[in-house]
Write a protein that holds these residues in place. Structure first.
Motif, PDB file in Angstrom:
ATOM      1  N   SER A 217      47.602  24.723  47.647  1.00  0.00           N
ATOM      2  CA  SER A 217      46.303  25.249  47.209  1.00  0.00           C
ATOM      3  C   SER A 217      45.802  26.331  48.158  1.00  0.00           C
ATOM      4  N   ALA A 218      45.992  26.121  49.458  1.00  0.00           N
ATOM      5  CA  ALA A 218      45.600  27.134  50.435  1.00  0.00           C
ATOM      6  C   ALA A 218      46.415  28.406  50.247  1.00  0.00           C
ATOM      7  N   ALA A 219      47.709  28.262  49.958  1.00  0.00           N
ATOM      8  CA  ALA A 219      48.557  29.431  49.707  1.00  0.00           C
ATOM      9  C   ALA A 219      48.071  30.189  48.488  1.00  0.00           C
ATOM     10  N   GLY A 220      47.686  29.453  47.434  1.00  0.00           N
ATOM     11  CA  GLY A 220      47.163  30.102  46.242  1.00  0.00           C
ATOM     12  C   GLY A 220      45.889  30.871  46.507  1.00  0.00           C
ATOM     13  N   PHE A 221      44.961  30.249  47.236  1.00  0.00           N
ATOM     14  CA  PHE A 221      43.713  30.933  47.587  1.00  0.00           C
ATOM     15  C   PHE A 221      43.987  32.162  48.458  1.00  0.00           C
ATOM     16  N   ALA A 222      44.857  32.020  49.441  1.00  0.00           N
ATOM     17  CA  ALA A 222      45.135  33.129  50.354  1.00  0.00           C
ATOM     18  C   ALA A 222      45.784  34.294  49.619  1.00  0.00           C
ATOM     19  N   ALA A 223      46.759  33.994  48.765  1.00  0.00           N
ATOM     20  CA  ALA A 223      47.432  35.048  48.012  1.00  0.00           C
ATOM     21  C   ALA A 223      46.457  35.770  47.096  1.00  0.00           C
ATOM     22  N   PHE A 224      45.652  35.017  46.385  1.00  0.00           N
ATOM     23  CA  PHE A 224      44.693  35.612  45.456  1.00  0.00           C
ATOM     24  C   PHE A 224      43.616  36.391  46.196  1.00  0.00           C
ATOM     25  N   GLY A 225      43.108  35.818  47.288  1.00  0.00           N
ATOM     26  CA  GLY A 225      42.076  36.501  48.065  1.00  0.00           C
ATOM     27  C   GLY A 225      42.583  37.774  48.703  1.00  0.00           C
ATOM     28  N   LEU A 226      43.807  37.746  49.218  1.00  0.00           N
ATOM     29  CA  LEU A 226      44.388  38.938  49.831  1.00  0.00           C
ATOM     30  C   LEU A 226      44.586  40.028  48.784  1.00  0.00           C
ATOM     31  N   ALA A 227      45.037  39.642  47.591  1.00  0.00           N
ATOM     32  CA  ALA A 227      45.163  40.621  46.507  1.00  0.00           C
ATOM     33  C   ALA A 227      43.807  41.231  46.169  1.00  0.00           C
ATOM     34  N   GLY A 228      42.756  40.403  46.202  1.00  0.00           N
ATOM     35  CA  GLY A 228      41.413  40.911  45.949  1.00  0.00           C
ATOM     36  C   GLY A 228      40.964  41.916  46.998  1.00  0.00           C
ATOM     37  N   GLU A 229      41.277  41.644  48.252  1.00  0.00           N
ATOM     38  CA  GLU A 229      40.932  42.588  49.323  1.00  0.00           C
ATOM     39  C   GLU A 229      41.620  43.933  49.107  1.00  0.00           C
ATOM     40  N   LYS A 230      42.891  43.868  48.782  1.00  0.00           N
ATOM     41  CA  LYS A 230      43.665  45.098  48.605  1.00  0.00           C
ATOM     42  C   LYS A 230      43.174  45.877  47.382  1.00  0.00           C
ATOM     43  N   ALA A 231      42.853  45.162  46.303  1.00  0.00           N
ATOM     44  CA  ALA A 231      42.350  45.831  45.101  1.00  0.00           C
ATOM     45  C   ALA A 231      41.010  46.514  45.366  1.00  0.00           C
ATOM     46  N   ALA A 232      40.146  45.851  46.129  1.00  0.00           N
ATOM     47  CA  ALA A 232      38.820  46.409  46.409  1.00  0.00           C
ATOM     48  C   ALA A 232      38.895  47.677  47.239  1.00  0.00           C
ATOM     49  N   SER A 233      39.980  47.869  47.965  1.00  0.00           N
ATOM     50  CA  SER A 233      40.085  49.035  48.856  1.00  0.00           C
ATOM     51  C   SER A 233      40.336  50.340  48.111  1.00  0.00           C
ATOM     52  N   HIS A 234      40.686  50.253  46.828  1.00  0.00           N
ATOM     53  CA  HIS A 234      40.984  51.503  46.105  1.00  0.00           C
ATOM     54  C   HIS A 234      40.493  51.465  44.654  1.00  0.00           C
ATOM     55  N   CYS A 235      39.355  50.816  44.426  1.00  0.00           N
ATOM     56  CA  CYS A 235      38.787  50.798  43.070  1.00  0.00           C
ATOM     57  C   CYS A 235      37.402  51.439  43.085  1.00  0.00           C
TER      58      CYS A 235
END
Length: 266
Positions: A217-235
């Motif tokens: 569950s922690a891996a799922g949250f971390a993967a999803f959250g990290l993807a969110g950080e990266k997406a926010a940097s160029h939207c």
């Protein structure tokens, strides 16, 4: 927490491509399917009571989401859940809007009591309601709880004998003894519908390849959250963020999890 463990789970998801059976809500069903594909698993959205047991037999995990409830859906969830329990498959329950209406709250309790749930993933207010604490919820949105979310999560985990995963600015995962905090994520993840539902799908994908449901569950949250950080940097805003989020889930690498996941012991 060793981030290499998180990275290894991502590699395993993409190698095994587990089938994740969803019985979910019609608002976010397509988003959940796409998030599951992008992380590397395979989604199926089957809800007819005459086929759900057969479909579960092919799956690696079952995700139940009560966002748009009706009686037929609840029946299908119970049938699918009983089959998943018989096969030893993890069930991830997203009790969307628990506390908002009597039906939602009662259904969440019924599923937890009648089935062996591996992970309950919700926002702070939903988890507080299920734990018997005070949660402030309007519709399906959380407006906070009274008390410490970590202690509330631990109490529910101990009471129900399962893993509790709370999404928030800092995500919380606990089985009542061990607890992990995940600091990855971005505020834009709360500005589009479906991110909580997608998180459950991704957690389900990780739980399909690991019996350590706290770490998965922690891996799922971390993967999803990290993807969110990266997406926010160029939207430019919420609409372009949602498209970028899918791209970043798809493009997430084990190396980026090793370097950038922020998971710590509570």
């Amino acid at each position: 927490m060793d981030n290499k463990t998180l990275a290894e789970l991502l590699v395993e998801v993409r190698a095994k491509m587990p089938l994740i059976h969803h019985i979910t809500n019609y608002v976010t069903v397509n988003d959940c399917a796409n998030a599951t594909i992008c992380i590397g698993a395979s989604p199926v959205m089957a809800h007819a009571r005459d086929e759900v047991a057969e479909m579960v037999s092919m799956a690696g995990a079952l995700v139940l989401n009560i966002g748009t409830l009706d009686d037929a859906q609840v029946d299908s969830m119970l049938i699918a859940g009983a089959k998943a329990n018989g096969l030893g498959l993890p069930i991830i329950l997203d009790p969307v809007g628990a506390g908002a209406t009597r039906l939602r709250t009662a259904t969440a309790y019924r599923l937890i009591n009648d089935l062996d749930i591996a992970v309950v993933k919700g926002n702070a207010a939903e988890i507080a309601v299920l734990a018997g604490a005070e949660g402030n919820i309007k519709g399906v949105e959380s407006y906070g709880i009274s008390g410490d979310p970590l202690e509330v999560a631990k109490a529910l985990a101990k009471k129900m004998g399962l893993v509790v995963a709370i999404s928030g600015a800092t995500d919380i995962v606990t089985d009542g003894k061990r607890a992990l905090l995940i600091d990855n994520g971005h505020p834009l993840m709360g500005k589009v519908s479906g991110t909580g539902c997608m998180a459950a799908s991704i957690i389900g994908s990780f739980c399909a390849v690991s019996r350590d449901y706290v770490t998965a569950s922690a891996a799922g949250f971390a993967a999803f959250g990290l993807a969110g950080e990266k997406a926010a940097s160029h939207c430019r805003g919420p609409a372009s963020f949602k498209a970028a989020l899918m791209d970043e889930i798809y493009g997430l690498t084990p190396e980026s999890l090793i370097k950038e996941a922020r998971v710590r012991e509570a």
